[in-house]
Scaffold this motif. Structure first.
Motif, PDB file in Angstrom:
ATOM      1  N   ILE A   1       0.842  -1.195   0.000  1.00 54.01           N
ATOM      2  CA  ILE A   1       0.000   0.000   0.000  1.00 54.01           C
ATOM      3  C   ILE A   1       0.876   1.242   0.000  1.00 54.01           C
ATOM      4  N   LYS A   2       0.332   2.309  -0.555  1.00 53.06           N
ATOM      5  CA  LYS A   2       0.953   3.630  -0.484  1.00 53.06           C
ATOM      6  C   LYS A   2      -0.095   4.570   0.110  1.00 53.06           C
ATOM      7  N   LEU A   3       0.244   5.235   1.201  1.00 50.23           N
ATOM      8  CA  LEU A   3      -0.752   6.020   1.907  1.00 50.23           C
ATOM      9  C   LEU A   3      -0.219   7.386   2.316  1.00 50.23           C
ATOM     10  N   THR A   4      -1.171   8.299   2.506  1.00 49.69           N
ATOM     11  CA  THR A   4      -0.904   9.634   3.019  1.00 49.69           C
ATOM     12  C   THR A   4      -1.672   9.782   4.318  1.00 49.69           C
ATOM     13  N   THR A   5      -0.981  10.208   5.383  1.00 51.66           N
ATOM     14  CA  THR A   5      -1.608  10.291   6.705  1.00 51.66           C
ATOM     15  C   THR A   5      -1.517  11.706   7.262  1.00 51.66           C
ATOM     16  N   LYS A   6      -2.446  11.987   8.185  1.00 49.66           N
ATOM     17  CA  LYS A   6      -2.421  13.262   8.898  1.00 49.66           C
ATOM     18  C   LYS A   6      -1.357  13.223   9.987  1.00 49.66           C
ATOM     19  N   LEU A   7      -0.714  14.368  10.207  1.00 48.07           N
ATOM     20  CA  LEU A   7       0.231  14.499  11.296  1.00 48.07           C
ATOM     21  C   LEU A   7      -0.472  15.053  12.530  1.00 48.07           C
TER      22      LEU A   7
ATOM     23  N   HIS B   1       0.414  16.867   6.423  1.00 41.79           N
ATOM     24  CA  HIS B   1       0.279  15.494   5.967  1.00 41.79           C
ATOM     25  C   HIS B   1       1.653  14.907   5.672  1.00 41.79           C
ATOM     26  N   LYS B   2       1.708  13.596   5.772  1.00 40.99           N
ATOM     27  CA  LYS B   2       2.912  12.857   5.400  1.00 40.99           C
ATOM     28  C   LYS B   2       2.538  11.933   4.249  1.00 40.99           C
ATOM     29  N   ALA B   3       3.078  12.233   3.056  1.00 40.80           N
ATOM     30  CA  ALA B   3       2.647  11.560   1.840  1.00 40.80           C
ATOM     31  C   ALA B   3       3.632  10.483   1.414  1.00 40.80           C
ATOM     32  N   ASP B   4       3.143   9.628   0.494  1.00 36.12           N
ATOM     33  CA  ASP B   4       3.958   8.596  -0.177  1.00 36.12           C
ATOM     34  C   ASP B   4       4.653   7.668   0.818  1.00 36.12           C
ATOM     35  N   GLN B   5       3.943   7.234   1.836  1.00 34.47           N
ATOM     36  CA  GLN B   5       4.456   6.212   2.742  1.00 34.47           C
ATOM     37  C   GLN B   5       4.116   4.840   2.147  1.00 34.47           C
ATOM     38  N   THR B   6       5.081   3.978   2.079  1.00 31.13           N
ATOM     39  CA  THR B   6       4.875   2.662   1.478  1.00 31.13           C
ATOM     40  C   THR B   6       5.048   1.578   2.528  1.00 31.13           C
TER      41      THR B   6
ATOM     42  N   ASP C   1      -5.281   9.357   2.135  1.00 33.49           N
ATOM     43  CA  ASP C   1      -5.313   8.744   0.797  1.00 33.49           C
ATOM     44  C   ASP C   1      -4.651   7.378   0.884  1.00 33.49           C
ATOM     45  N   LEU C   2      -5.211   6.419   0.129  1.00 27.89           N
ATOM     46  CA  LEU C   2      -4.688   5.055   0.159  1.00 27.89           C
ATOM     47  C   LEU C   2      -4.954   4.390  -1.172  1.00 27.89           C
ATOM     48  N   HIS C   3      -3.940   3.732  -1.717  1.00 24.16           N
ATOM     49  CA  HIS C   3      -4.137   2.935  -2.927  1.00 24.16           C
ATOM     50  C   HIS C   3      -3.080   1.832  -2.971  1.00 24.16           C
ATOM     51  N   PRO C   4      -3.378   0.729  -3.697  1.00 24.55           N
ATOM     52  CA  PRO C   4      -2.433  -0.397  -3.767  1.00 24.55           C
ATOM     53  C   PRO C   4      -1.094   0.021  -4.366  1.00 24.55           C
ATOM     54  N   TRP C   5      -0.071  -0.696  -3.951  1.00 25.25           N
ATOM     55  CA  TRP C   5       1.296  -0.413  -4.405  1.00 25.25           C
ATOM     56  C   TRP C   5       1.984  -1.721  -4.731  1.00 25.25           C
TER      57      TRP C   5
END
Length: 270
Positions: free
Chosen positions: A98-104, A109-114, A151-155
């Motif tokens: 998964i690749k996700l963006t989370t709230k701090l 936000h912290k984006a492109d976490q895999t 945000d979340l989508h498959p990776w």
């Protein structure tokens, strides 16, 4: 109802179970029609399933509960169902990344976490869903509230890297596992079902010694669940006792000692 009617009804129910169908009462159909009118129904079902259910129940009159009940001063709604559950469950079953963006915490936000999702957990106390996942960049086990995922989508990642990440994840989980051995006071053997219910959220095995009429419960838990398990043991009081010489017994002794120090009288009582 006479015995022949009972036999007939049992045969009908048996055939319905064999065919994968089940009977609904009129009250159950009305309740389902009312639940499908809620906004949460659009997240709980796919559009095709929702349309099919509405078509089957189109002749039923919904039960408008809001017309007879007025609710005031309630807290903010936190629904048990979350829109990301279905997508995350599919990723976990298929072993996808998964690749996700989370709230701090302090904004932004912290984006492109895999990473690789491992488990979905629900906290009964906080009434929130958590995602346990392995971060491929941090090389560590992460825990994130679903409401903080923007945000979340498959990776997709190479098979070799996936296998290495899963092996590392299993090592981290194994290192965090702990075991507590709890003995049930034989005087409370009749309450064994209640005692086991208190530990229902943990992996456990139960053994029995006939010579002493004693049940022993081997409880497996993660390191960050130790305090929660300790509260369960304290709640049961005299019914159980920690008998292993590990971390849980030391924490139990420490907590009990501090409690006695707080309530110890400075002067003898009259």
């Amino acid at each position: 109802m006479n015995p022949f009617e009972k036999i007939f009804n049992y045969q009908i129910l048996s055939r319905l179970n064999e065919s994968g169908a089940f009977a609904l009462t009129s009250q159950e159909r009305i309740w389902l029609k009312s639940m499908l009118e809620l906004d949460a129904a659009g997240h709980a079902f796919t559009p095709e399933t929702l349309d099919k259910l509405n078509a089957l129940l189109q002749n039923e009159a919904p039960f408008h509960l809001q017309r007879i009940i007025v609710e005031k001063g309630r807290n903010k709604d936190r629904h048990v169902y979350h829109p990301l559950l279905r997508q995350l469950r599919r990723c976990i079953i298929q072993g996808q990344g998964i690749k996700l963006t989370t709230k701090l915490k302090h904004g932004g936000h912290k984006a492109d976490q895999t990473g690789i999702p491992y488990k979905l957990e629900y906290s009964m106390v906080k009434r929130e869903w958590y995602l346990l996942w392995y971060g491929t960049r941090q090389h560590n086990l992460m825990s994130t509230k679903l409401r903080n995922i923007v945000d979340l989508h498959p990776w997709e990642l190479p098979a070799e890297r996936t296998a290495a990440a899963k092996a590392r994840l299993l090592q981290l989980l194994e290192a965090r596992k702990r075991t507590a051995l709890v003995e049930v006071n034989p005087l409370y053997n009749a309450e064994l079902s209640r005692i086991l219910s208190a530990f229902s959220c943990f992996d456990k095995n139960v053994s029995y010694e006939e010579a002493t009429y004693t049940y022993r419960i081997h409880i497996q838990h993660l390191a960050d669940e130790s305090e929660f398990l300790l509260s369960k043991i304290r709640f049961l009081g005299l019914r159980v006792k920690v008998i292993d010489q590990g971390y849980m017994r030391r924490r139990m002794l420490e907590a009990s000692t501090k409690a006695l120090m707080r309530y110890e009288a400075s002067e003898p009582l009259p």
